[in-house]
Design an enzyme around this catalytic site. Structure first.
Site, PDB file in Angstrom:
ATOM      1  N   SER A  65       0.827  -1.201   0.000  1.00 26.57           N
ATOM      2  CA  SER A  65       0.000   0.000   0.000  1.00 26.57           C
ATOM      3  C   SER A  65       0.864   1.256   0.000  1.00 26.57           C
ATOM      4  CB  SER A  65      -0.892   0.005   1.242  1.00 26.57           C
ATOM      5  OG  SER A  65      -0.105   0.297   2.376  1.00 26.57           O
ATOM      6  N   LYS A  66       0.196   2.399  -0.227  1.00 28.32           N
ATOM      7  CA  LYS A  66       0.968   3.643  -0.224  1.00 28.32           C
ATOM      8  C   LYS A  66       1.518   3.937   1.171  1.00 28.32           C
ATOM      9  CE  LYS A  66      -3.517   5.875  -0.759  1.00 28.32           C
ATOM     10  NZ  LYS A  66      -4.381   6.667  -1.637  1.00 28.32           N
ATOM     11  N   ARG A  67       0.783   3.486   2.198  1.00 29.43           N
ATOM     12  CA  ARG A  67       1.282   3.676   3.577  1.00 29.43           C
ATOM     13  C   ARG A  67       2.579   2.881   3.797  1.00 29.43           C
ATOM     14  NH1 ARG A  67      -1.175   7.712   3.609  1.00 29.43           N
ATOM     15  NH2 ARG A  67      -3.419   7.623   3.348  1.00 29.43           N
TER      16      ARG A  67
END
Ligand code: GLU
Length: 328
Positions: free
Chosen positions: A259-261
């Site tokens: 994910s972008k996180r």
């Protein structure tokens, strides 16, 4: 054999994830390897999730990577328009065709009625077992339906999923995948605003754009059951494209999609180019801004899921075009 025609069909809902770039790459490589065509189609029928600037971002990414489409918005081609929001009338015509052949029906259920059905039954599904008691054209006379339509009562069009059938998919990567229609719901194919859902638009366009191979992320595998039912309903099943569902790029832990996180946490980009969101939290760096050359990024993406079966680890894009196969 027909010329291979593949498509990359992103939805412009934000920055393009690196996994999407890999999907584009594998499509591109298959097209180049076989002398086929690589098509870019923008799937922007979901007005709610539409993000301005996302289409430009996708195109800039493809240009930066050197994955230039043979057909697509701004790239020409004989099967356009290549942006789904410009094809609304086409989908309406095909939805109409399914209504007439009895493979689809009007559903007039209000949000309150749907909510009531959900609270009356755990895991409620709008399907073969429940549709008879819902508010739709299946349990009304033609005159009643006409009256509702004439009065401008809002409706959606749903696919009438047949009960008790099996859908068998021969996926080039996953091999045989089976679905039971009793587990599938009657998907909405045309929304109240007259826009198609992903399922209808995707199938109609793959057909009209003469797509021979659908190569996409594994998250779309479960939708493929409905897609096959749509092909059946239209009478196109014998000429369906071949499917290949790619494993996703996962978190380092192996649990779930990268994910972008994760990118922020690990200090690695998960997007090809920087993305400027509305807030600092929604803004992300890209491989380009981090100083990577596009060919280095393409090289690592190629190897993330594909392997030539030799020790060679560094490939130019033209070498990749020669050696790439889906089987590997
Ligand atoms: N619009 C879908 C996406 O955003 C396309 C999936 C497909 O390739 O069919 O990935």
């Amino acid at each position: 054999m027909d010329t291979i025609r593949v498509r990359f069909a992103p939805s412009p809902t934000g920055a393009l994830h690196i996994g999407g770039v890999r999907t584009a790459l594998y499509n591109y490589l298959l097209a180049r390897k076989t002398g086929g065509a690589f098509i870019l189609r923008i799937e922007d029928t979901d007005q709610v999730r539409y993000v301005p600037g996302a289409e430009d971002y996708i195109i800039e990414t493809l240009r930066w990577c050197g994955l230039i489409p043979d057909e697509g918005p701004g790239f020409g081609g004989n099967y356009g328009p290549y942006r789904q929001s410009d094809r609304k009338a086409i989908y309406q015509e095909y939805a109409q065709q399914l209504l007439e052949s009895g493979h689809a029906y009007y559903a007039f259920d209000t949000p309150e009625e749907l909510e009531a059905a959900r609270s009356a039954q755990d895991n409620f599904k709008y399907d073969a077992a429940t549709r008879e008691r819902m508010h739709n054209s299946l349990n009304k006379s033609q005159a009643e339906v006409k009256a509702l339509l004439d009065a401008g009562v809002p409706y959606v069009i749903r696919l009438k999923v047949p009960a008790g059938e099996e859908v068998l998919i021969h996926d080039l990567i996953r091999d045989e995948v089976r679905f039971q229609t009793n587990e599938l719901d009657d998907k909405v194919i045309l929304k109240a605003d007259g826009m198609p859902t992903y399922h209808l638009a995707n199938i109609v366009d793959d057909r009209l754009m003469k797509i021979t191979n659908v190569i996409r992320g594994e998250e779309w595998l479960s939708s493929t059951a409905h897609h096959v039912l749509l092909y059946r309903a239209f009478g196109w099943e014998a000429e369906m494209p071949r499917f290949a569902h790619l494993p996703l790029i996962l978190k380092p832990s192996g649990k779930g999609k990268l994910s972008k996180r994760d990118g922020v946490q690990l200090g690695i980009p998960v997007f090809p180019l920087a993305w400027q969101g509305d807030t600092a939290e929604e803004s992300f760096t890209g491989f380009r801004e981090a100083g990577f050359l596009p060919h280095a990024m393409i090289n690592f993406l190629a190897m993330l899921g594909w392997n030539p079966g030799s020790d060679q680890e560094i490939f130019s894009i033209s070498e990749l075009c020669d050696v790439f196969t889906l089987e590997k």
